[in-house]
Design a protein around this motif. Sequence first.
Motif, mmCIF file in Angstrom:
data_model
loop_
_atom_site.group_PDB
_atom_site.id
_atom_site.type_symbol
_atom_site.label_atom_id
_atom_site.label_comp_id
_atom_site.label_asym_id
_atom_site.label_seq_id
_atom_site.Cartn_x
_atom_site.Cartn_y
_atom_site.Cartn_z
ATOM 1 N N UNK A 39 0.802 -1.116 -0.051
ATOM 2 C CA UNK A 39 0.046 0.160 0.046
ATOM 3 C C UNK A 39 0.828 1.307 -0.110
ATOM 4 N N UNK A 40 1.934 1.190 0.409
ATOM 5 C CA UNK A 40 2.785 2.618 0.683
ATOM 6 C C UNK A 40 4.223 2.259 -0.063
ATOM 7 N N UNK A 41 4.578 1.176 -0.475
ATOM 8 C CA UNK A 41 5.975 1.187 -1.055
ATOM 9 C C UNK A 41 6.356 2.124 -2.056
ATOM 10 N N UNK A 42 5.605 2.484 -2.682
ATOM 11 C CA UNK A 42 5.898 3.434 -3.838
ATOM 12 C C UNK A 42 6.498 4.827 -3.515
ATOM 13 N N UNK A 43 5.876 5.053 -2.130
ATOM 14 C CA UNK A 43 6.206 6.336 -1.574
ATOM 15 C C UNK A 43 7.058 6.419 -0.310
ATOM 16 N N UNK A 44 7.376 5.009 0.081
ATOM 17 C CA UNK A 44 8.350 4.934 1.215
ATOM 18 C C UNK A 44 9.537 4.887 1.199
ATOM 19 N N UNK A 45 10.406 5.906 1.805
ATOM 20 C CA UNK A 45 11.917 6.303 1.368
ATOM 21 C C UNK A 45 12.636 4.778 1.556
ATOM 22 N N UNK A 46 13.550 4.701 0.475
ATOM 23 C CA UNK A 46 14.234 3.308 0.542
ATOM 24 C C UNK A 46 15.742 3.489 0.819
ATOM 25 N N UNK A 47 16.674 3.090 -0.135
ATOM 26 C CA UNK A 47 17.929 3.401 0.039
ATOM 27 C C UNK A 47 18.547 3.911 -1.415
ATOM 28 N N UNK A 48 19.951 4.067 -1.554
ATOM 29 C CA UNK A 48 20.511 4.480 -2.721
ATOM 30 C C UNK A 48 20.675 3.361 -3.696
ATOM 31 N N UNK A 49 20.360 3.294 -4.927
ATOM 32 C CA UNK A 49 20.569 2.209 -5.890
ATOM 33 C C UNK A 49 21.963 2.524 -6.422
ATOM 34 N N UNK A 50 22.820 1.386 -6.100
ATOM 35 C CA UNK A 50 24.205 1.556 -7.114
ATOM 36 C C UNK A 50 24.122 0.628 -8.206
ATOM 37 N N UNK A 51 24.015 1.035 -9.330
ATOM 38 C CA UNK A 51 23.900 -0.063 -10.639
ATOM 39 C C UNK A 51 25.090 0.370 -11.430
ATOM 40 N N UNK A 52 26.263 0.933 -11.066
ATOM 41 C CA UNK A 52 27.552 1.119 -11.613
ATOM 42 C C UNK A 52 28.751 1.666 -10.779
ATOM 43 N N UNK A 53 29.891 1.336 -10.752
ATOM 44 C CA UNK A 53 30.940 1.690 -10.094
ATOM 45 C C UNK A 53 31.233 3.124 -10.227
ATOM 46 N N UNK A 54 31.054 4.002 -9.084
ATOM 47 C CA UNK A 54 31.322 5.415 -9.075
ATOM 48 C C UNK A 54 31.466 5.737 -7.594
ATOM 49 N N UNK A 55 32.908 5.747 -7.397
ATOM 50 C CA UNK A 55 33.160 6.197 -6.095
ATOM 51 C C UNK A 55 32.917 7.772 -5.693
ATOM 52 N N UNK A 56 32.608 8.701 -6.650
ATOM 53 C CA UNK A 56 32.193 9.940 -6.396
ATOM 54 C C UNK A 56 30.520 10.098 -6.557
ATOM 55 N N UNK A 57 30.107 9.154 -6.791
ATOM 56 C CA UNK A 57 28.544 9.259 -6.924
ATOM 57 C C UNK A 57 27.832 9.810 -5.762
ATOM 58 N N UNK A 58 27.005 10.545 -5.980
ATOM 59 C CA UNK A 58 26.033 10.957 -4.901
ATOM 60 C C UNK A 58 24.218 10.796 -5.188
ATOM 61 N N UNK A 59 24.154 9.506 -5.281
ATOM 62 C CA UNK A 59 23.065 9.073 -5.912
ATOM 63 C C UNK A 59 21.619 9.609 -5.040
ATOM 64 N N UNK A 60 20.444 9.791 -5.712
ATOM 65 C CA UNK A 60 19.473 9.737 -4.979
ATOM 66 C C UNK A 60 18.626 8.728 -4.265
ATOM 67 N N UNK A 61 17.922 8.991 -3.049
ATOM 68 C CA UNK A 61 17.651 7.690 -2.375
ATOM 69 C C UNK A 61 16.444 7.261 -3.272
ATOM 70 N N UNK A 62 16.318 5.950 -3.581
ATOM 71 C CA UNK A 62 15.130 5.501 -4.340
ATOM 72 C C UNK A 62 13.823 5.025 -3.290
ATOM 73 N N UNK A 63 12.760 4.861 -3.744
ATOM 74 C CA UNK A 63 11.593 4.412 -2.995
ATOM 75 C C UNK A 63 11.851 2.943 -2.545
#
Length: 474
Positions: free
Chosen positions: A155-179
């Motif tokens: 019921x709420x997974x689409x809006x619940x805060x999740x974690x940052x998905x890392x799908x490529x190697x990038x030590x400098x990345x500042x990815x957004x937090x996914x749901x």
Amino acid sequence: MKNKILAFALVVMALLPSCEKYTDITPTGAVILNSTQDYYRLVSFPNRAYVTLNFQYLVDDQWMKESNVIGLNKNINIINFTFDEQTDRVSLLSSSNLYDRAYFYINRWNTIISGIEFTDGEQRIKDLAKAEAKILRAFDHFILVNVYAKAYDPATAATDGGICIMDKYDLEAKPKKSTVEEVYRFIQKDIDEALPFLQENPAGPYHPNVAFGYALKAKVHLFKREIAQAKEAALKSLSYKDEIFDLVDYSRRGGPTSVPVIAPNNPEILSYMYMTGYNEMNFGFNYVISPELRNLFGNNDARFNLFFVNNTASFVDLGTGAAYYNIRFNQFFYGTVGLKTTEVHLMLAECYARENNFTDAIAILNKLRAKRILSGTVNLDVPATRQATMELIVNERRKELLFGFHRFFDLKRLNNEPDYAKTLTRTYPLVSTAVPRQTYTLAPNSRLYIIPFPLNAMKLNPNLRLNTDEKLPF
């Protein structure tokens, strides 16, 4: 192309020295990856560790000795053990070994997935290496989202805060937090892309096999309450590997002090990974079970009788009813944070129960109990309701899947369903009279179940913020 190979080789050279203490083999020099086989060998990572200290006491199955709580300044263990929602836990979590190591592993898998395509070698090995890396990347994202976010709720997974998905190697990345929904979608995509290429008998024990892949698929579907898909995946996993180690017979043969069962000889293990390292179960003070769980075992369960002690004061207070794990790692390998066949059997039982097939659900429990219960009642009667059947399954999960993530994750996911939600209560202390005895409670919707991201990660990435309403100290 050679420049890209060199870039990935330099990445791996940076990764290897930093993981020396987590591997069985210490690197002796710089490693240049320039072949497909080099990248495939990189999948194998002995002694991969997932430290559970940030949340191990937020369950009803573990216990703390009174001298480790009474009169001491509150640390994260005491806060969790006393279900304390008032004390600032965020400031205490300046860093997290679990968080850092999980993303370290993810970067390793990303290096393999991206780099292997630029090497000369068989496409078959490239596909296999990428598949193994993807199934492990899915596992690590699954661990992270279930620790640092709310349990999946349709019921709420689409809006619940999740974690940052890392799908490529990038030590400098500042990815957004996914749901939470986005993270699960990514996990399932990795699993589905990996499964066609995984092997039944891979090159070594630290390469994931197809039984592990389908077990993980079953677990993800179960956590999403996609029961038909979970059942199908569990059956598929068991078609490759379904052994249950016979602890009743093992007891007759003298148990771990007479017949050691080291890691390669435990037929239930689907993935070799650890909480702190291959010798983790030596540290009894970390593996104390609660009086409630000890009572749940009863007096004729080999899972307790073979491995636990409750009559010495080494790590427990006599008179509390608590007990601690007391078998060295080289006497018996007990799987904790990884997957094993008995969990798959229990997932299948839960699927049957949720489909109102109580007879088949209990048949699985009885098959397991026949190799666990030493005397007395082995076979359970078939209950008349789903709720009663689920209670029996959950109780077996508590006794079979000790330590690691299992009870913490089960409480979180089941607390989303009113029929299975549980308010935890803990009366403490039971022996000491130095402080008044209190009863502590943890509500099913407590924010304590969502572990704060470590401060060092949030300071580095302004896109990463807490999934609770707690305040940041900066």
